[in-house]
Design an enzyme around this catalytic site. Structure first.
Site: not given
Length: 251
Positions: A29, A97-98, A193, A223
């Site tokens: 994202f 992540s996304m 994160d 992250h």
């Protein structure tokens, strides 16, 4: 008339043809393919056919992202999957992540996938909830959460509130369907994160329906672990996982 935005240098999608096992690679994202390129290159160097997608509205301008929906992001990853399907007998999906959220989505809707690798995937980020009620159009950037000094993620300097609403909807759907994930899964999570709570990966590990699943802690990254200190470990573990689960056609 809708403005046309240029793709940022380093944010271009990439496709590398190799043998008949494919790897679909997805960034996260507000991020870009830059965060996944080192993995994509390593997979290609190992002989895999690799497709690094640029999710719609990403890698251009945050005003462009504001116009895109989670359905657009799914369409972007589906398009990459179709490109690989024409060339490969066996396909893996690797996402940050996304991108990890989208890897889970793909496993839920394409049971034929050989396996998924998720890195700090997001399915439940309560801190994002209040954002959808904000009057502001943009909030501060969430990119570049990296422990390694002097490494910068190519990501947007602002996050559209409209886009936060979209990722919340995507996470809600994917979280509900976690038991539908049946393929082998390698779940990686940074112990620290600042974007996605590490508990997300524990939840994913506990709730997916896969018989074969592995949980791995990344102890020296934040992250954006794919650009961080654990990059080599991520690459090696992913390659081992794919080698174990690839299906080769004997035609």
């Amino acid at each position: 008339m809708q403005e046309t935005y240029q793709v940022m240098k380093g944010a271009e999608p990439f496709k590398i043809e190799g043998f008949r096992v494919g790897v679909l690679v997805s960034h996260g994202f507000t991020g870009t393919t830059q965060s996944m390129r080192p993995l994509g290159k390593a997979f290609a160097d190992a002989g895999y056919t690799v497709c690094g997608v640029r999710l719609k509205g990403h890698g251009t301008h945050y005003e462009d992202m504001e116009q895109s929906t989670y359905e657009d992001w799914i369409a972007s990853i589906e398009e990459g999957y179709q490109w690989l399907k024409e060339r490969c007998d066996s396909i893996f999906v690797v996402g940050l992540s996304m991108g990890g959220t989208l890897a889970l989505y793909m496993a839920q809707h394409h049971p034929e996938i050989s396996g998924i690798v998720t890195i700090n995937a997001a399915v439940d980020v309560p801190e994002m909830e209040p954002v959808k009620h904000m009057e502001e159009r943009y909030i501060d950037a969430i990119g570049s959460d990296i422990k390694k000094p002097d490494v910068v993620e190519l990501a947007y300097e602002k996050t559209p509130v409209a886009s936060v609403k979209q990722i919340l909807e995507l996470m809600k759907q994917v979280k509900l369907d976690l038991p539908r994930v049946a393929c082998p899964a390698l779940i990686m999570a940074s112990t620290e994160d600042h974007v996605v709570p590490p508990e997300n990966s524990n939840l994913i590990y506990d709730q997916i329906g896969s018989d074969q699943k592995t949980f791995l802690e990344l102890k020296n990254s934040y992250h954006v672990a794919t650009l961080d200190n654990d990059q080599q470990q991520i690459i090696e573990e992913s390659l081992t996982f794919m080698k174990q689960n690839a299906v080769f056609s004997h035609d």
